[in-house]
Design a protein around this motif. Structure first.
Motif, PDB file in Angstrom:
ATOM      1  N   PRO A  66      41.363  38.772  53.256  1.00  0.00           N
ATOM      2  CA  PRO A  66      42.630  39.220  52.653  1.00  0.00           C
ATOM      3  C   PRO A  66      42.514  40.637  52.111  1.00  0.00           C
ATOM      4  O   PRO A  66      41.471  41.056  51.620  1.00  0.00           O
ATOM      5  CB  PRO A  66      42.836  38.222  51.508  1.00  0.00           C
ATOM      6  CG  PRO A  66      41.446  37.817  51.118  1.00  0.00           C
ATOM      7  CD  PRO A  66      40.632  37.828  52.387  1.00  0.00           C
ATOM      8  N   GLY A  67      43.627  41.371  52.195  1.00  0.00           N
ATOM      9  CA  GLY A  67      43.699  42.697  51.598  1.00  0.00           C
ATOM     10  C   GLY A  67      44.265  42.621  50.193  1.00  0.00           C
ATOM     11  O   GLY A  67      44.479  41.539  49.634  1.00  0.00           O
ATOM     12  N   ASN A  68      44.531  43.799  49.631  1.00  0.00           N
ATOM     13  CA  ASN A  68      45.027  43.844  48.246  1.00  0.00           C
ATOM     14  C   ASN A  68      46.396  43.211  48.090  1.00  0.00           C
ATOM     15  O   ASN A  68      46.717  42.668  47.032  1.00  0.00           O
ATOM     16  CB  ASN A  68      45.067  45.300  47.758  1.00  0.00           C
ATOM     17  CG  ASN A  68      43.677  45.898  47.640  1.00  0.00           C
ATOM     18  OD1 ASN A  68      42.708  45.195  47.406  1.00  0.00           O
ATOM     19  ND2 ASN A  68      43.592  47.214  47.802  1.00  0.00           N
ATOM     20  N   ASP A  69      47.247  43.281  49.113  1.00  0.00           N
ATOM     21  CA  ASP A  69      48.601  42.714  49.033  1.00  0.00           C
ATOM     22  C   ASP A  69      48.748  41.462  49.893  1.00  0.00           C
ATOM     23  O   ASP A  69      49.846  41.082  50.273  1.00  0.00           O
ATOM     24  CB  ASP A  69      49.638  43.753  49.454  1.00  0.00           C
ATOM     25  CG  ASP A  69      49.427  44.236  50.888  1.00  0.00           C
ATOM     26  OD1 ASP A  69      48.318  44.016  51.429  1.00  0.00           O
ATOM     27  OD2 ASP A  69      50.368  44.818  51.460  1.00  0.00           O
ATOM     28  N   ALA A  70      47.625  40.820  50.192  1.00  0.00           N
ATOM     29  CA  ALA A  70      47.672  39.640  51.062  1.00  0.00           C
ATOM     30  C   ALA A  70      48.179  38.422  50.303  1.00  0.00           C
ATOM     31  O   ALA A  70      48.028  38.303  49.086  1.00  0.00           O
ATOM     32  CB  ALA A  70      46.276  39.359  51.622  1.00  0.00           C
ATOM     33  N   LEU A  71      48.787  37.517  51.051  1.00  0.00           N
ATOM     34  CA  LEU A  71      49.198  36.229  50.509  1.00  0.00           C
ATOM     35  C   LEU A  71      47.994  35.301  50.550  1.00  0.00           C
ATOM     36  O   LEU A  71      47.490  34.976  51.623  1.00  0.00           O
ATOM     37  CB  LEU A  71      50.346  35.640  51.331  1.00  0.00           C
ATOM     38  CG  LEU A  71      51.664  36.414  51.303  1.00  0.00           C
ATOM     39  CD1 LEU A  71      52.665  35.768  52.246  1.00  0.00           C
ATOM     40  CD2 LEU A  71      52.231  36.463  49.891  1.00  0.00           C
ATOM     41  N   VAL A  72      47.522  34.896  49.385  1.00  0.00           N
ATOM     42  CA  VAL A  72      46.344  34.038  49.308  1.00  0.00           C
ATOM     43  C   VAL A  72      46.672  32.806  48.463  1.00  0.00           C
ATOM     44  O   VAL A  72      47.599  32.806  47.654  1.00  0.00           O
ATOM     45  CB  VAL A  72      45.137  34.783  48.700  1.00  0.00           C
ATOM     46  CG1 VAL A  72      44.716  35.937  49.603  1.00  0.00           C
ATOM     47  CG2 VAL A  72      45.457  35.297  47.305  1.00  0.00           C
ATOM     48  N   ALA A  73      45.899  31.764  48.667  1.00  0.00           N
ATOM     49  CA  ALA A  73      46.085  30.544  47.888  1.00  0.00           C
ATOM     50  C   ALA A  73      45.641  30.783  46.443  1.00  0.00           C
ATOM     51  O   ALA A  73      44.777  31.615  46.190  1.00  0.00           O
ATOM     52  CB  ALA A  73      45.280  29.402  48.504  1.00  0.00           C
ATOM     53  N   PRO A  74      46.232  30.086  45.501  1.00  0.00           N
ATOM     54  CA  PRO A  74      45.791  30.243  44.101  1.00  0.00           C
ATOM     55  C   PRO A  74      44.366  29.756  43.920  1.00  0.00           C
ATOM     56  O   PRO A  74      43.836  29.003  44.742  1.00  0.00           O
ATOM     57  CB  PRO A  74      46.783  29.368  43.329  1.00  0.00           C
ATOM     58  CG  PRO A  74      47.289  28.379  44.336  1.00  0.00           C
ATOM     59  CD  PRO A  74      47.303  29.102  45.646  1.00  0.00           C
ATOM     60  N   ASP A  75      43.747  30.212  42.863  1.00  0.00           N
ATOM     61  CA  ASP A  75      42.376  29.793  42.580  1.00  0.00           C
ATOM     62  C   ASP A  75      42.303  28.279  42.447  1.00  0.00           C
ATOM     63  O   ASP A  75      43.212  27.635  41.904  1.00  0.00           O
ATOM     64  CB  ASP A  75      41.871  30.438  41.279  1.00  0.00           C
ATOM     65  CG  ASP A  75      41.724  31.936  41.413  1.00  0.00           C
ATOM     66  OD1 ASP A  75      41.579  32.411  42.563  1.00  0.00           O
ATOM     67  OD2 ASP A  75      41.756  32.637  40.392  1.00  0.00           O
ATOM     68  N   TRP A  76      41.224  27.704  42.968  1.00  0.00           N
ATOM     69  CA  TRP A  76      41.054  26.257  42.922  1.00  0.00           C
ATOM     70  C   TRP A  76      40.861  25.802  41.485  1.00  0.00           C
ATOM     71  O   TRP A  76      40.124  26.417  40.712  1.00  0.00           O
ATOM     72  CB  TRP A  76      39.852  25.854  43.764  1.00  0.00           C
ATOM     73  CG  TRP A  76      39.654  24.373  43.826  1.00  0.00           C
ATOM     74  CD1 TRP A  76      40.323  23.481  44.596  1.00  0.00           C
ATOM     75  CD2 TRP A  76      38.709  23.615  43.064  1.00  0.00           C
ATOM     76  NE1 TRP A  76      39.870  22.212  44.381  1.00  0.00           N
ATOM     77  CE2 TRP A  76      38.878  22.253  43.440  1.00  0.00           C
ATOM     78  CE3 TRP A  76      37.748  23.930  42.109  1.00  0.00           C
ATOM     79  CZ2 TRP A  76      38.104  21.233  42.891  1.00  0.00           C
ATOM     80  CZ3 TRP A  76      36.988  22.921  41.555  1.00  0.00           C
ATOM     81  CH2 TRP A  76      37.168  21.581  41.951  1.00  0.00           C
ATOM     82  N   VAL A  77      41.568  24.747  41.113  1.00  0.00           N
ATOM     83  CA  VAL A  77      41.479  24.190  39.769  1.00  0.00           C
ATOM     84  C   VAL A  77      40.826  22.820  39.858  1.00  0.00           C
ATOM     85  O   VAL A  77      41.272  21.972  40.630  1.00  0.00           O
ATOM     86  CB  VAL A  77      42.879  24.066  39.129  1.00  0.00           C
ATOM     87  CG1 VAL A  77      42.776  23.460  37.735  1.00  0.00           C
ATOM     88  CG2 VAL A  77      43.558  25.426  39.075  1.00  0.00           C
ATOM     89  N   PRO A  78      39.757  22.554  39.102  1.00  0.00           N
ATOM     90  CA  PRO A  78      39.115  21.237  39.148  1.00  0.00           C
ATOM     91  C   PRO A  78      40.102  20.129  38.848  1.00  0.00           C
ATOM     92  O   PRO A  78      41.061  20.313  38.092  1.00  0.00           O
ATOM     93  CB  PRO A  78      38.034  21.341  38.058  1.00  0.00           C
ATOM     94  CG  PRO A  78      37.784  22.808  37.915  1.00  0.00           C
ATOM     95  CD  PRO A  78      39.088  23.479  38.176  1.00  0.00           C
ATOM     96  N   TRP A  79      39.875  18.956  39.436  1.00  0.00           N
ATOM     97  CA  TRP A  79      40.830  17.857  39.315  1.00  0.00           C
ATOM     98  C   TRP A  79      41.072  17.469  37.864  1.00  0.00           C
ATOM     99  O   TRP A  79      42.194  17.140  37.484  1.00  0.00           O
ATOM    100  CB  TRP A  79      40.346  16.642  40.111  1.00  0.00           C
ATOM    101  CG  TRP A  79      39.103  16.008  39.557  1.00  0.00           C
ATOM    102  CD1 TRP A  79      37.821  16.268  39.915  1.00  0.00           C
ATOM    103  CD2 TRP A  79      39.035  15.012  38.527  1.00  0.00           C
ATOM    104  NE1 TRP A  79      36.950  15.515  39.181  1.00  0.00           N
ATOM    105  CE2 TRP A  79      37.669  14.737  38.318  1.00  0.00           C
ATOM    106  CE3 TRP A  79      39.979  14.339  37.758  1.00  0.00           C
ATOM    107  CZ2 TRP A  79      37.233  13.809  37.381  1.00  0.00           C
ATOM    108  CZ3 TRP A  79      39.540  13.419  36.825  1.00  0.00           C
ATOM    109  CH2 TRP A  79      38.191  13.154  36.642  1.00  0.00           C
ATOM    110  N   HIS A  80      40.003  17.523  37.014  1.00  0.00           N
ATOM    111  CA  HIS A  80      40.180  17.084  35.630  1.00  0.00           C
ATOM    112  C   HIS A  80      41.048  18.042  34.831  1.00  0.00           C
ATOM    113  O   HIS A  80      41.497  17.693  33.736  1.00  0.00           O
ATOM    114  CB  HIS A  80      38.816  16.902  34.944  1.00  0.00           C
ATOM    115  CG  HIS A  80      37.993  18.153  34.880  1.00  0.00           C
ATOM    116  ND1 HIS A  80      37.036  18.460  35.832  1.00  0.00           N
ATOM    117  CD2 HIS A  80      37.971  19.163  33.986  1.00  0.00           C
ATOM    118  CE1 HIS A  80      36.468  19.611  35.517  1.00  0.00           C
ATOM    119  NE2 HIS A  80      37.015  20.053  34.411  1.00  0.00           N
TER     120      HIS A  80
END
Length: 268
Positions: free
Chosen positions: A98-112
């Motif tokens: 991904p570049g600086n303006d790329a569409l990326v998934a949000p950071d992974w959040v642990p299930w708990h």
């Protein structure tokens, strides 16, 4: 693989030179990298060559625009390497970056951290975190039934029990909930749960402030309620019955009736 800061170029410009083997920067290496990106992209086109990253003296990464649906701002990154004179340039890796303006998934959040109150459904399993601050180690079980009975009553005999933080967290949540002393029902109640016959005090340290309602006619039935909660179904509530229409102590009728004897049967 660690990347240095990219050296970018517009589609009409050549990438700026980097400190690497010149063979890795010539048109043959760029063509090899494009072919590798195209093989990975399949039928989707590979865009212009837009930059080069120096990995070390023997390898670089060439960047090509990714014209893939849903990947705006991404680039094909193809790492090529050269082992020295008399050896061909080889492809080490092909990835999408991904570049600086790329569409990326949000950071992974642990299930708990994602689970919320009410998410648990029928058949779901929700194990606690290993470092759950609400729980502390309990005590091992005893072989003496008498000891077991007493231990369970005071909270022993279990692998883990509520920690002080867990107790305070539960107390705070229940205090501020629908069955706490600040709820609308409690503010309009004639008396508090602590004096109600339907109030069943919970065991342990929480018993000083909480119990369970056992009145099936109230919204709080079966719920944990604060000792200062209350509702209109308190066991000691009394309602004075006042007749809507006053009734006289004595009711009589002073009307005068006229009595007339019937004629004999023979005269008819």
């Amino acid at each position: 693989m660690r990347h240095n800061s990219p050296v970018t170029a517009t589609p009409t410009q050549q990438p700026e030179p980097v400190l690497a083997d010149p063979v890795l920067l010539d048109s043959g290496a760029v063509g090899l990298a494009r072919a590798a990106a195209q093989e990975e992209a399949g039928e989707e086109p590979v865009g212009d060559h837009v930059g080069v990253l120096a990995e070390d003296d023997a390898s670089v990464t060439h960047l090509f625009e990714a014209e893939r649906a849903g990947y705006r701002g991404w680039s094909w990154a193809v790492t090529v390497a050269h082992a020295g004179g008399g050896t061909p340039v080889s492809v080490s890796e092909v990835v999408l970056l991904p570049g600086n303006d790329a569409l990326v998934a949000p950071d992974w959040v642990p299930w708990h951290e994602r689970v919320r109150a009410g998410d648990l459904g029928v058949g779901d399993l929700l194990p606690p975190r290993e470092d759950d601050p609400r729980l502390v180690p309990g005590y091992v079980e005893s072989e003496d039934p008498a000891v077991e009975e007493v231990a369970l009553e005071v909270g022993l005999g279990r692998v883990r029990v509520l920690s002080r933080e867990g107790v305070l967290d539960a107390a705070s949540r229940w205090h501020g909930g629908d069955f706490g002393p600040r709820s609308d029902m409690a503010r309009s109640a004639p008396a508090r749960c602590g004096t109600c016959g339907f109030y069943v005090r919970v065991a342990g340290s929480l018993g000083a402030g909480f119990g369970v309602c056992a009145n099936e006619l109230t919204p709080a039935d079966g719920h944990v309620v604060h000792v200062e909660y209350g509702c209109g179904a308190h066991s000691e509530v009394e309602v004075e019955n006042i007749p809507a229409v006053p009734v006289a102590d004595l009711v009589y009728d002073d009307a005068v009736l006229d009595v007339e004897a019937n004629a004999p049967e023979s005269s008819r």
